[in-house]
Design a protein around this motif. Structure first.
Motif, PDB file in Angstrom:
ATOM      1  N   ALA A 168       0.875  -1.165   0.000  1.00 38.78           N
ATOM      2  CA  ALA A 168       0.000   0.000   0.000  1.00 38.78           C
ATOM      3  C   ALA A 168       0.915   1.218   0.000  1.00 38.78           C
ATOM      4  O   ALA A 168       2.065   1.111  -0.378  1.00 38.78           O
ATOM      5  CB  ALA A 168      -0.892  -0.022   1.223  1.00 38.78           C
ATOM      6  N   SER A 169       0.406   2.352   0.426  1.00 35.53           N
ATOM      7  CA  SER A 169       1.205   3.562   0.338  1.00 35.53           C
ATOM      8  C   SER A 169       2.556   3.453   1.049  1.00 35.53           C
ATOM      9  O   SER A 169       3.586   3.725   0.475  1.00 35.53           O
ATOM     10  CB  SER A 169       0.413   4.726   0.895  1.00 35.53           C
ATOM     11  OG  SER A 169      -0.330   4.300   2.009  1.00 35.53           O
ATOM     12  N   PHE A 170       2.550   3.026   2.322  1.00 39.57           N
ATOM     13  CA  PHE A 170       3.820   2.946   3.029  1.00 39.57           C
ATOM     14  C   PHE A 170       4.662   1.800   2.480  1.00 39.57           C
ATOM     15  O   PHE A 170       5.865   1.760   2.659  1.00 39.57           O
ATOM     16  CB  PHE A 170       3.586   2.759   4.537  1.00 39.57           C
ATOM     17  CG  PHE A 170       4.453   3.645   5.388  1.00 39.57           C
ATOM     18  CD1 PHE A 170       4.213   4.998   5.446  1.00 39.57           C
ATOM     19  CD2 PHE A 170       5.511   3.117   6.098  1.00 39.57           C
ATOM     20  CE1 PHE A 170       5.022   5.822   6.212  1.00 39.57           C
ATOM     21  CE2 PHE A 170       6.324   3.932   6.870  1.00 39.57           C
ATOM     22  CZ  PHE A 170       6.078   5.288   6.934  1.00 39.57           C
ATOM     23  N   GLY A 171       3.999   0.866   1.799  1.00 44.26           N
ATOM     24  CA  GLY A 171       4.711  -0.233   1.183  1.00 44.26           C
ATOM     25  C   GLY A 171       5.710   0.247   0.146  1.00 44.26           C
ATOM     26  O   GLY A 171       6.794  -0.306   0.010  1.00 44.26           O
ATOM     27  N   ASP A 172       5.364   1.323  -0.586  1.00 42.60           N
ATOM     28  CA  ASP A 172       6.282   1.873  -1.584  1.00 42.60           C
ATOM     29  C   ASP A 172       7.543   2.392  -0.916  1.00 42.60           C
ATOM     30  O   ASP A 172       8.647   2.230  -1.419  1.00 42.60           O
ATOM     31  CB  ASP A 172       5.611   3.019  -2.344  1.00 42.60           C
ATOM     32  CG  ASP A 172       4.581   2.497  -3.334  1.00 42.60           C
ATOM     33  OD1 ASP A 172       4.627   1.283  -3.620  1.00 42.60           O
ATOM     34  OD2 ASP A 172       3.753   3.288  -3.797  1.00 42.60           O
ATOM     35  N   VAL A 173       7.359   3.041   0.238  1.00 40.10           N
ATOM     36  CA  VAL A 173       8.495   3.556   0.994  1.00 40.10           C
ATOM     37  C   VAL A 173       9.392   2.390   1.398  1.00 40.10           C
ATOM     38  O   VAL A 173      10.608   2.427   1.227  1.00 40.10           O
ATOM     39  CB  VAL A 173       7.988   4.296   2.256  1.00 40.10           C
ATOM     40  CG1 VAL A 173       9.144   4.680   3.154  1.00 40.10           C
ATOM     41  CG2 VAL A 173       7.184   5.527   1.858  1.00 40.10           C
ATOM     42  N   ALA A 174       8.769   1.325   1.897  1.00 39.20           N
ATOM     43  CA  ALA A 174       9.521   0.159   2.339  1.00 39.20           C
ATOM     44  C   ALA A 174      10.257  -0.491   1.158  1.00 39.20           C
ATOM     45  O   ALA A 174      11.383  -0.950   1.297  1.00 39.20           O
ATOM     46  CB  ALA A 174       8.592  -0.849   3.001  1.00 39.20           C
ATOM     47  N   GLN A 175       9.619  -0.485  -0.015  1.00 38.61           N
ATOM     48  CA  GLN A 175      10.275  -1.043  -1.206  1.00 38.61           C
ATOM     49  C   GLN A 175      11.523  -0.273  -1.573  1.00 38.61           C
ATOM     50  O   GLN A 175      12.528  -0.842  -1.967  1.00 38.61           O
ATOM     51  CB  GLN A 175       9.304  -1.039  -2.398  1.00 38.61           C
ATOM     52  CG  GLN A 175       8.242  -2.115  -2.347  1.00 38.61           C
ATOM     53  CD  GLN A 175       8.832  -3.502  -2.238  1.00 38.61           C
ATOM     54  OE1 GLN A 175       9.681  -3.872  -3.045  1.00 38.61           O
ATOM     55  NE2 GLN A 175       8.419  -4.253  -1.235  1.00 38.61           N
ATOM     56  N   ARG A 176      11.434   1.063  -1.444  1.00 41.49           N
ATOM     57  CA  ARG A 176      12.621   1.877  -1.753  1.00 41.49           C
ATOM     58  C   ARG A 176      13.742   1.577  -0.765  1.00 41.49           C
ATOM     59  O   ARG A 176      14.911   1.497  -1.139  1.00 41.49           O
ATOM     60  CB  ARG A 176      12.258   3.364  -1.719  1.00 41.49           C
ATOM     61  CG  ARG A 176      11.516   3.817  -2.967  1.00 41.49           C
ATOM     62  CD  ARG A 176      11.684   5.315  -3.190  1.00 41.49           C
ATOM     63  NE  ARG A 176      10.967   6.090  -2.188  1.00 41.49           N
ATOM     64  CZ  ARG A 176       9.668   6.401  -2.291  1.00 41.49           C
ATOM     65  NH1 ARG A 176       8.973   5.996  -3.342  1.00 41.49           N
ATOM     66  NH2 ARG A 176       9.082   7.108  -1.361  1.00 41.49           N
ATOM     67  N   ALA A 177      13.367   1.389   0.513  1.00 41.61           N
ATOM     68  CA  ALA A 177      14.374   1.043   1.518  1.00 41.61           C
ATOM     69  C   ALA A 177      15.007  -0.304   1.174  1.00 41.61           C
ATOM     70  O   ALA A 177      16.221  -0.489   1.303  1.00 41.61           O
ATOM     71  CB  ALA A 177      13.745   0.996   2.906  1.00 41.61           C
ATOM     72  N   LEU A 178      14.162  -1.227   0.686  1.00 42.34           N
ATOM     73  CA  LEU A 178      14.656  -2.562   0.331  1.00 42.34           C
ATOM     74  C   LEU A 178      15.685  -2.484  -0.807  1.00 42.34           C
ATOM     75  O   LEU A 178      16.718  -3.145  -0.773  1.00 42.34           O
ATOM     76  CB  LEU A 178      13.475  -3.442  -0.067  1.00 42.34           C
ATOM     77  CG  LEU A 178      13.768  -4.930  -0.291  1.00 42.34           C
ATOM     78  CD1 LEU A 178      14.297  -5.554   0.987  1.00 42.34           C
ATOM     79  CD2 LEU A 178      12.511  -5.655  -0.739  1.00 42.34           C
ATOM     80  N   LEU A 179      15.404  -1.628  -1.806  1.00 41.32           N
ATOM     81  CA  LEU A 179      16.352  -1.464  -2.923  1.00 41.32           C
ATOM     82  C   LEU A 179      17.694  -0.948  -2.412  1.00 41.32           C
ATOM     83  O   LEU A 179      18.754  -1.380  -2.860  1.00 41.32           O
ATOM     84  CB  LEU A 179      15.795  -0.490  -3.961  1.00 41.32           C
ATOM     85  CG  LEU A 179      14.769  -1.051  -4.941  1.00 41.32           C
ATOM     86  CD1 LEU A 179      14.279   0.052  -5.874  1.00 41.32           C
ATOM     87  CD2 LEU A 179      15.372  -2.186  -5.764  1.00 41.32           C
ATOM     88  N   LYS A 180      17.653  -0.016  -1.465  1.00 45.68           N
ATOM     89  CA  LYS A 180      18.903   0.511  -0.915  1.00 45.68           C
ATOM     90  C   LYS A 180      19.660  -0.569  -0.155  1.00 45.68           C
ATOM     91  O   LYS A 180      20.884  -0.660  -0.232  1.00 45.68           O
ATOM     92  CB  LYS A 180      18.619   1.699   0.008  1.00 45.68           C
ATOM     93  CG  LYS A 180      18.182   2.936  -0.774  1.00 45.68           C
ATOM     94  CD  LYS A 180      17.910   4.096   0.146  1.00 45.68           C
ATOM     95  CE  LYS A 180      17.449   5.311  -0.671  1.00 45.68           C
ATOM     96  NZ  LYS A 180      16.938   6.376   0.198  1.00 45.68           N
TER      97      LYS A 180
END
Lengths: 313, 305
Positions: A106-118
């Protein structure tokens, strides 16, 4: 659009690579993409600086030579630009990856995905299957968790309309101290500014937007607060003594702090966090639950039963 | 929290984050890269073309990044300046700290080694984003249950569960084929085919008290029983938040009635009892009568004491 991104990337590289501060003149002469009159370049550069800062890139302003009143210079410190997690092992990367994957997309999931890429970009392989846990998904429930957590970090005041137990909406003003999620609900705890007491609010009962403002300057988190404890809007420590039929009333049993067997019945002790709420659970269980103590709870149950008889007879 | 950046800024962030990702994943396919960064392949090609023009001042081949992607696989060299991932943002840190806390509640207390690492990581992250340690997330689900569910879902196996039905106040044993985990009104449900009921059912995960993986017939009978729904009419006497949440009504007005559909008379009976003097059930008449009888019996017992 492409030109702008290209210029910003080039500016970032130049400011990261330089050992000393670069002056504006040096930047305009060397970094690709600054064109036009001096005023245009100046405006472009000011906007670029703001844009990079909004992306979280910290640009340091300093002087070339402190002894002379020189033109200001700019650079980006590597240690501030980089994700400085220190030495991390493969297990730690796995734990962090699982933490990021705990968020539903969901919305915060996108934030978490970006953290995962880093995390993945650190270049240490992760092996999430080696961690013996399966966790359920976190969901922000459409709430602005970012606003709430920022307010906690900066001791800001939050004001919001809150639906109370009588269904009326009242404005609350709170300095938040904790945010937690249990049973799929988010709870916000804070010091209520009307009475200076700690209160916990269920975030989905906030009926419209939360506004943040500067908090009281001398705010200190009350000592001894434990956000992992059961939330309640009005804490109390009285105990209730309730008889429950053997094999029945599981939802009352899960609240019990002790159980004593009485043959066909068990007697359980439950801390009273909210009298109305407990009364409602007792009534839900019908003839399988019987309140012994306290009188206040018995009276409340009896009062409701009398009304039920009257209304349905 | 949907991206608050304009398109060029969004793109700049992506370009800066692409460099460390490719550096640590040399030879990754363009297709996969596009998927990871949530853009289509032509946008990714255009991003890589732009990056290829970037580098240190001077911008001769010596200073430019060396990117190769014509073959459909991407490699990067001469990109040391940007090769480390960017620092995490406040929101990203919050997401990780909360995720770690949830993970902590799902790990067995015997694994002290993992729990200690989680605490240390959490402190380090909180330090990076200057967050006081005031966030917590816990899972109410039994660790064994959650492990069995995820095993069954992964391997497409069945489960034998013991389930606490709230409105029957009974624990029953059921054989189910789990289909997916869904979230509704803040609760997690396991959407399944239930062989015991010969129908599709949703089980609240926190009420599953035990679960064991089991072989089941994968074929779901076509003639599943259609569950009937009943309509009740409920009159509001005192509008309370508890009533609004229990019957999923956004608004309640004194002395007005609303209709409510349910699969179970037991559920409605218990819900009316729990609401006490706040509501009155108008129909169906037999449930109404049974509430009056039950309340009278209980009342007599309290008075007899």
């Amino acid at each position: 659009m492409s030109r702008k991104s290209e210029r910003l990337v080039n500016l970032t590289i130049a400011l990261l690579a330089t050992k000393r501060y670069l002056t504006k003149t040096e930047i305009f002469n060397s970094v690709e993409g600054y064109e036009g009159t001096p005023e245009t370049k100046e405006r472009m550069f000011e906007r670029d600086k703001d844009d990079l800062r909004s992306l979280g890139i910290d640009i340091e302003v300093g002087s070339f030579d402190p002894l002379f009143n020189d033109e200001a210079g700019y650079k980006i410190k590597q240690e501030k630009y980089q994700f400085e997690l220190g030495d991390v092992s493969s297990i730690e990367i796995s734990l962090l990856s699982l933490a990021a994957e705990a968020w539903q997309e969901a919305s915060f999931g996108d934030v978490a995905q970006r953290a995962l890429l880093k995390l993945r970009s650190i270049g240490i392989p992760s092996d999430e299957l080696s961690i013996p846990a399966t966790i359920h998904k976190l969901n922000d429930g459409g709430q602005d968790l970012s606003l709430i957590t920022k307010a906690i970090a900066q001791s800001q005041s939050l004001a919001f309309p809150y639906l109370d137990s009588t269904l009326s909406i009242k404005m609350r003003s709170v300095v938040p101290i904790a945010l937690s999620t249990r049973n799929g609900f988010w709870y916000l705890s804070g010091v209520d500014q009307d009475n200076q007491e700690i209160r916990t609010f269920r975030v989905d009962r906030i009926s419209s937007a939360i506004t943040a403002s500067e908090g009281p300057g001398d705010f200190k988190t009350p000592p001894g607060f434990d956000s992992s404890k059961v939330p309640s809007e009005s804490p109390s420590h009285d105990l209730a003594l309730i008889d429950v039929r053997v094999g029945k009333a599981s939802s009352l049993r899960t609240l019990a702090t002790s159980t004593q067997s009485l043959g066909e019945w068990d007697q359980i002790t439950i801390p009273i966090l909210n009298l109305d709420w407990l009364c409602s659970i007792v009534l839900w269980h019908g003839p399988d639950a019987f309140v012994q103590e306290p009188a206040s709870l018995r009276d409340l149950v009896v009062e409701h039963l009398a009304a039920l008889v009257e209304n349905h007879g | 929290m949907v991206s608050k950046f304009s398109a060029p800024l969004e793109r700049t962030a992506r370009l800066l984050d692409l460099v460390p990702y490719i550096s640590s994943h040399q030879g990754i396919s363009l297709k996969e890269l596009a998927k990871l960064f949530k853009v289509d392949e032509s946008q990714m090609t255009s991003d890589l073309t732009t990056l290829w023009m970037c580098g240190l001042p001077g911008y001769t081949p010596l200073e430019l990044m060396d990117l190769n992607f014509e073959s459909g696989f991407v490699t990067i060299h001469n990109a040391e300046t940007l090769s480390k991932p960017r620092s995490i943002t406040f929101d990203e840190g919050v997401a990780l700290v909360l995720g770690l806390d949830l993970l902590r509640s799902a790990i067995s207390p015997e694994r002290k080694d993992l729990l200690e690492r989680i605490d240390l990581l959490s402190q380090r992250l909180a330090g990076l984003i200057k967050l006081p340690s005031a966030l917590s997330a816990t899972s109410v689900v039994n660790q064994e249950v959650s492990a069995a569910i995820s095993n069954a879902l992964k391997s497409r196996m069945g489960l034998e569960i013991s389930y606490h039905s709230l409105y029957r106040d009974e624990i029953s044993t059921r054989i189910i084929l789990p289909i997916e985990i869904v979230e509704s009104e803040g609760q997690l449900y396991l959407s399944s085919y239930c062989y015991t009921a010969s129908d599709f059912r949703q089980f609240r995960i926190d009420r599953i008290q035990g679960a064991a993986v089991q072989e089941v017939l994968q074929e779901i009978p076509k003639s599943s029983v259609q569950q009937s729904r009943y309509t009740c009419t409920i009159k509001v006497l005192t509008p309370t938040r508890a009533v609004a949440e229990r019957f999923k009504q956004s608004e309640l007005q004194v002395n007005t009635a609303f209709d409510f559909e349910t699969y179970s008379f037991q559920w409605i009976e218990r819900s009316i009892m729990a609401s006490g003097r706040a509501v009155c059930l108008q129909s169906p008449p037999d449930v109404r009568k049974s509430i009056a009888v039950m309340a009278q019996t209980m009342l007599d017992r309290y008075k007899a004491r």
